[in-house]
Design a protein around this motif. Structure first.
Motif, short mmCIF file in Angstrom:
data_model
loop_
_atom_site.label_atom_id
_atom_site.label_comp_id
_atom_site.label_asym_id
_atom_site.label_seq_id
_atom_site.Cartn_x
_atom_site.Cartn_y
_atom_site.Cartn_z
N PRO A 192 10.46 -10.68 -8.26
CA PRO A 192 11.88 -11.00 -8.05
C PRO A 192 12.58 -9.90 -7.26
CG PRO A 192 11.30 -10.94 -10.41
CD PRO A 192 10.12 -10.41 -9.66
N ARG A 193 13.62 -10.29 -6.51
CA ARG A 193 14.44 -9.29 -5.83
C ARG A 193 15.15 -8.41 -6.85
NH1 ARG A 193 14.89 -10.42 -0.64
NH2 ARG A 193 14.15 -12.50 -0.06
N ALA B 65 -9.76 -8.12 -8.18
CA ALA B 65 -10.19 -8.51 -6.83
C ALA B 65 -9.99 -10.00 -6.54
CB ALA B 65 -11.65 -8.10 -6.58
N LEU B 66 -8.91 -10.60 -7.08
CA LEU B 66 -8.63 -12.00 -6.78
C LEU B 66 -7.93 -12.11 -5.43
CD1 LEU B 66 -7.26 -13.51 -10.13
CD2 LEU B 66 -9.60 -13.44 -9.27
N PRO B 67 -8.24 -13.16 -4.65
CA PRO B 67 -7.50 -13.38 -3.41
C PRO B 67 -6.03 -13.67 -3.71
CG PRO B 67 -9.17 -15.11 -3.76
CD PRO B 67 -9.27 -14.17 -4.92
N LEU B 68 -5.17 -13.35 -2.73
CA LEU B 68 -3.72 -13.44 -2.95
C LEU B 68 -3.28 -14.83 -3.43
CD1 LEU B 68 -1.24 -11.54 -2.52
CD2 LEU B 68 -0.82 -12.86 -0.46
N ALA B 69 -3.86 -15.89 -2.84
CA ALA B 69 -3.46 -17.25 -3.22
C ALA B 69 -3.73 -17.49 -4.71
CB ALA B 69 -4.19 -18.26 -2.36
N ARG B 70 -4.83 -16.91 -5.21
CA ARG B 70 -5.17 -17.10 -6.63
C ARG B 70 -4.26 -16.28 -7.52
NH1 ARG B 70 -8.39 -21.59 -6.61
NH2 ARG B 70 -9.93 -21.42 -4.97
N VAL B 71 -3.88 -15.07 -7.07
CA VAL B 71 -2.93 -14.25 -7.83
C VAL B 71 -1.62 -15.01 -7.97
CG1 VAL B 71 -1.61 -12.10 -7.87
CG2 VAL B 71 -4.00 -12.08 -7.10
N LYS B 72 -1.18 -15.64 -6.88
CA LYS B 72 0.06 -16.42 -6.93
C LYS B 72 -0.04 -17.57 -7.93
CE LYS B 72 2.23 -16.21 -2.43
NZ LYS B 72 2.30 -16.92 -1.13
N GLU B 73 -1.19 -18.24 -7.96
CA GLU B 73 -1.38 -19.35 -8.92
C GLU B 73 -1.25 -18.87 -10.35
OE1 GLU B 73 -4.57 -22.41 -8.54
OE2 GLU B 73 -5.02 -21.36 -6.68
N ALA C 162 6.08 -1.01 1.63
CA ALA C 162 5.80 -2.18 2.47
C ALA C 162 5.15 -3.30 1.66
CB ALA C 162 4.91 -1.79 3.65
N SER C 163 4.24 -2.92 0.74
CA SER C 163 3.58 -3.93 -0.09
C SER C 163 4.58 -4.56 -1.05
CB SER C 163 2.44 -3.32 -0.89
OG SER C 163 1.50 -2.71 -0.03
N ILE C 164 5.47 -3.74 -1.62
CA ILE C 164 6.48 -4.26 -2.54
C ILE C 164 7.35 -5.29 -1.81
CG2 ILE C 164 8.50 -3.65 -3.93
CD1 ILE C 164 7.17 -0.97 -4.53
N LYS C 165 7.77 -4.94 -0.58
CA LYS C 165 8.60 -5.88 0.20
C LYS C 165 7.83 -7.17 0.49
CE LYS C 165 11.78 -2.58 2.31
NZ LYS C 165 12.14 -1.85 3.54
N PHE C 166 6.53 -7.02 0.73
CA PHE C 166 5.69 -8.19 0.98
C PHE C 166 5.66 -9.09 -0.26
CE2 PHE C 166 1.49 -10.15 0.45
CZ PHE C 166 1.44 -10.95 1.58
N TYR C 167 5.47 -8.52 -1.45
CA TYR C 167 5.42 -9.31 -2.68
C TYR C 167 6.75 -10.03 -2.91
CZ TYR C 167 1.07 -6.81 -3.79
OH TYR C 167 -0.20 -6.28 -3.77
N ILE C 168 7.87 -9.36 -2.55
CA ILE C 168 9.18 -10.00 -2.71
C ILE C 168 9.29 -11.18 -1.75
CG2 ILE C 168 11.68 -9.68 -2.38
CD1 ILE C 168 11.28 -6.76 -3.36
N ARG C 169 8.91 -10.97 -0.48
CA ARG C 169 8.97 -12.07 0.50
C ARG C 169 8.12 -13.25 0.07
NH1 ARG C 169 8.32 -8.13 4.37
NH2 ARG C 169 6.17 -8.71 4.78
N GLU C 170 6.95 -12.95 -0.57
CA GLU C 170 6.03 -14.01 -0.99
C GLU C 170 6.46 -14.67 -2.30
OE1 GLU C 170 3.03 -15.19 0.39
OE2 GLU C 170 3.67 -14.18 2.22
#
Lengths: 203, 203
Positions: free
Chosen positions: B27-28, B58-66, B15-23
């Protein structure tokens, strides 16, 4: 001074000051009447410390309380107190992460004491480095440890001239509040070194 | 490998892997049918990186994306990329804190660039040190900077032999993941130095 003056001097709202008193983090002022009390410089200093730990260092309240408790009631030795302070500070990791640090601790000749929080903290840190696909081995660990030991020795040196209680408070607070300084200075040093590198003609 | 195998290999739930793909963080996989896809080692490496930043660091998701975005699409220079990476990393401070660092930056001969996040981070850190009633002055700042510069120079050195894109990724990730190593090693060095001190006969 009155609580309103303490609030003004510290920049902390009266409601928060009353909260810290209720939580036992700040001593009550000396009663001057049924509804008012007198606060001194020691209250102001304590509020600044709470603010440094909770706002600037962003520690959760329960951890701020632990640190204050260590400053007020240190363990028998600076060594034991530092051990408890380290456990109260982030990163909050799993004790099982200690195993990830074992090879490094051995290679560096450091003490293998998995009860000391920094061992598991180092283990979790090594796991993150390896997870990010970056290098970690005994040679690199030694490259890190050497300047860090120089820095740590400079920090420990003044403790020898302090009264034991002061030395303990200094060790506890110093561990907490100089860490962000170190990380910021490292980032600034990287910036400067990169700027110097890119302004040089290619070799 | 299939997504279930990727989950098993990484220890990260499907479920987490699918979440990372959606976000858009992962990559797919290459489609093998209408309902399944094939994943490779590059997916596993990416998941380990996400885990290192989000769980261990322990970075928030938005920061991991950055950070991931900087690794994938670096700025024009390592200097600019590092600047953006530093802004994506904690501590998250007020830009106005930069002023608290001005005297120190001047005294150390560092670059006064309040647009670089580490300047305000240093300012907030100095505020915490002073709030805790501990020492901060030009002499102490220099005592800190010297070993930190040695450490930073050692970290920057390997970048010269890397392809530019690799150097940028390394600088971004290295800034993030070696910080907890440095703090843990400092705590271990303190512990060892204290143990050595207390086992020595009093002078």
């Amino acid at each position: 001074m009155r609580i309103s003056e303490l609030s003004h001097a510290s920049g902390i709202p009266v409601a928060s000051i009353k909260f810290y008193i209720r939580e036992g983090m700040l001593p009550r002022g000396a009663s001057t009447s049924a509804t008012s009390a007198d606060y001194g410089d020691e209250h102001l200093a304590r509020l600044r410390l709470i603010q440094a730990l909770s706002e600037v260092r962003a520690l959760p309240l329960a951890r701020v309380k632990e640190i204050l408790d260590l400053v007020d009631h240190p363990a028998d030795t600076a060594y034991a107190t530092l051990g408890r302070a380290v456990n109260a500070l982030p990163p909050y990791v799993e004790p099982t992460d200690a195993e990830h640090a074992r090879d490094t601790i051995d290679a560096l000749g450091l003490t293998w004491d998995p009860g000391f929080g920094a061992v598991a903290q180092l283990g979790a840190a090594i796991r993150a480095v390896q997870g990010a696909g970056l290098r970690w081995d005994a040679e690199l660990a030694a490259l890190y440890l050497e300047p860090i030991r120089t820095l740590a020795a400079g920090e420990i040196a003044p403790l020898a001239d302090m009264a034991p209680a002061d030395a303990v408070a200094h060790a506890v607070l110093g561990t907490a509040v100089y860490e962000p300084v170190i990380l910021a200075l490292r980032r600034l040093a990287h910036q400067q070194l990169l700027a110097e590198r890119t302004s040089q003609p290619p070799a």
